[in-house]
Design a protein around this motif. Sequence first.
Motif, mmCIF file in Angstrom:
data_model
loop_
_atom_site.group_PDB
_atom_site.id
_atom_site.type_symbol
_atom_site.label_atom_id
_atom_site.label_comp_id
_atom_site.label_asym_id
_atom_site.label_seq_id
_atom_site.Cartn_x
_atom_site.Cartn_y
_atom_site.Cartn_z
ATOM 1 N N THR A 105 0.708 -1.318 -0.376
ATOM 2 C CA THR A 105 0.169 -0.474 0.173
ATOM 3 C C THR A 105 1.216 1.422 0.000
ATOM 4 N N ALA A 106 2.121 1.180 0.257
ATOM 5 C CA ALA A 106 3.093 2.360 0.190
ATOM 6 C C ALA A 106 4.369 2.375 -0.695
ATOM 7 N N GLN A 107 3.569 1.274 -1.784
ATOM 8 C CA GLN A 107 4.177 1.231 -3.023
ATOM 9 C C GLN A 107 3.751 2.704 -4.202
ATOM 10 N N GLY A 108 4.817 3.087 -5.332
ATOM 11 C CA GLY A 108 4.093 4.392 -6.210
ATOM 12 C C GLY A 108 4.721 5.558 -5.600
ATOM 13 N N GLY A 109 5.444 5.795 -4.195
ATOM 14 C CA GLY A 109 5.322 7.298 -3.815
ATOM 15 C C GLY A 109 6.783 7.468 -3.643
ATOM 16 N N GLY A 110 7.801 6.494 -4.160
ATOM 17 C CA GLY A 110 9.251 7.577 -3.357
ATOM 18 C C GLY A 110 9.959 6.629 -3.090
ATOM 19 N N LEU A 111 9.105 5.503 -1.853
ATOM 20 C CA LEU A 111 9.836 4.618 -0.513
ATOM 21 C C LEU A 111 10.553 4.309 -1.182
ATOM 22 N N GLY A 112 10.423 2.794 -2.453
ATOM 23 C CA GLY A 112 11.546 1.943 -2.649
ATOM 24 C C GLY A 112 12.828 2.720 -3.639
ATOM 25 N N LYS A 113 12.688 4.246 -3.434
ATOM 26 C CA LYS A 113 13.615 4.970 -4.570
ATOM 27 C C LYS A 113 13.990 5.046 -3.401
ATOM 28 N N ALA A 114 13.560 5.573 -2.365
ATOM 29 C CA ALA A 114 14.456 6.803 -0.756
ATOM 30 C C ALA A 114 15.533 5.633 -0.767
ATOM 31 N N VAL A 115 14.812 3.639 -0.440
ATOM 32 C CA VAL A 115 15.602 2.889 0.184
ATOM 33 C C VAL A 115 16.172 2.354 -0.463
ATOM 34 N N LEU A 116 16.286 2.358 -1.637
ATOM 35 C CA LEU A 116 17.125 2.054 -3.052
ATOM 36 C C LEU A 116 18.338 3.116 -2.842
ATOM 37 N N ALA A 117 17.754 4.084 -2.467
ATOM 38 C CA ALA A 117 19.265 4.989 -2.672
ATOM 39 C C ALA A 117 20.587 4.841 -1.808
ATOM 40 N N GLN A 118 19.388 4.666 0.059
ATOM 41 C CA GLN A 118 20.019 4.349 1.374
ATOM 42 C C GLN A 118 21.138 3.580 0.875
ATOM 43 N N ALA A 119 20.065 2.509 0.201
ATOM 44 C CA ALA A 119 21.464 1.235 0.515
ATOM 45 C C ALA A 119 22.444 1.172 -0.388
ATOM 46 N N GLU A 120 22.638 2.106 -1.296
ATOM 47 C CA GLU A 120 23.499 2.372 -2.005
ATOM 48 C C GLU A 120 24.344 3.240 -1.478
ATOM 49 N N ARG A 121 24.155 4.557 -0.917
ATOM 50 C CA ARG A 121 25.421 5.376 0.237
ATOM 51 C C ARG A 121 26.127 4.517 1.243
ATOM 52 N N GLU A 122 25.311 3.606 1.896
ATOM 53 C CA GLU A 122 25.133 2.588 2.592
ATOM 54 C C GLU A 122 27.185 1.890 1.926
ATOM 55 N N ALA A 123 26.511 1.175 1.320
ATOM 56 C CA ALA A 123 27.626 0.183 0.731
ATOM 57 C C ALA A 123 28.565 0.913 0.179
ATOM 58 N N ARG A 124 28.795 2.205 -0.536
ATOM 59 C CA ARG A 124 29.624 3.149 -1.018
ATOM 60 C C ARG A 124 30.738 3.455 0.532
ATOM 61 N N GLU A 125 29.943 3.653 1.096
ATOM 62 C CA GLU A 125 30.705 4.590 2.695
ATOM 63 C C GLU A 125 30.710 3.358 3.090
ATOM 64 N N ASP A 126 30.335 2.437 4.066
ATOM 65 C CA ASP A 126 31.115 1.391 4.240
ATOM 66 C C ASP A 126 32.137 0.378 3.539
ATOM 67 N N TRP A 127 31.675 0.310 2.857
ATOM 68 C CA TRP A 127 32.612 -1.141 2.638
ATOM 69 C C TRP A 127 33.616 -0.592 1.422
ATOM 70 N N GLY A 128 32.760 0.360 1.199
ATOM 71 C CA GLY A 128 34.095 1.798 -0.738
ATOM 72 C C GLY A 128 34.082 0.880 -1.844
ATOM 73 N N VAL A 129 32.379 0.045 -2.079
ATOM 74 C CA VAL A 129 32.668 -0.859 -3.155
ATOM 75 C C VAL A 129 32.194 0.220 -4.159
ATOM 76 N N GLY A 130 32.550 0.080 -5.375
ATOM 77 C CA GLY A 130 32.396 0.706 -6.204
ATOM 78 C C GLY A 130 30.993 0.467 -7.656
ATOM 79 N N GLU A 131 30.407 -0.998 -6.893
ATOM 80 C CA GLU A 131 29.651 -0.900 -7.637
ATOM 81 C C GLU A 131 28.710 -1.894 -6.638
ATOM 82 N N MET A 132 27.221 -1.821 -7.896
ATOM 83 C CA MET A 132 25.615 -2.395 -6.873
ATOM 84 C C MET A 132 25.274 -3.287 -7.735
#
Length: 179
Positions: free
Chosen positions: A98-125
């Motif tokens: 019921t929360a899909q389609g409002g930008g929530l998924g995009k926000a979670v994906l962006a947070q995951a990418e940010r954490e992977a890059r900052e915490d692990w220094g990885v170059g790709e997802m």
Amino acid sequence: MDATTTDLTFRDATEEDVDALVALVESAYRGESSRAGWTTEADILEGQRTDPEGVLDVIKSPHGRLLTAERDGRIIACCQLEHRGDHAYFGMFAVTPTAQGGGLGKAVLAQAEREAREDWGVGEMHMTVISVRDDLIAWYERRGYRRTGRMTPFPYGDERFGVPQRDDLRFELLVKPLD
């Protein structure tokens, strides 16, 4: 972030979250409740999407974590992040239907990418998506992921991953640079 995502709290899941996370993942992908959102797999797979043991394994993994997004103290989205050398793997992504389609998924994906890059220094997802999920793949492509054409077989016969309703299921690897 838009107004629907500014009130999110991100944290790593704990063992106490297992039941809520299983219910979330199941509601996003399987059964009638999943049809309230657009990520349903109900027409291609029946049965379970995950189970308590699978969720607990991700939570306890020494190489990864299960990121949750909460609103008003309730988990409304989650995703798995796993450190795999020079890249991170993204999986077990679920958003309350019921929360899909409002930008929530995009926000979670962006947070995951940010954490992977900052915490692990990885170059790709990296992630794998069922290749017949054209709408979902297109959603990821709009967020910078590219199809690789690299396929792996669907685990037919292993009902821990669901009961296929088609005989042409396989996983395609999608990749995004995190620079």
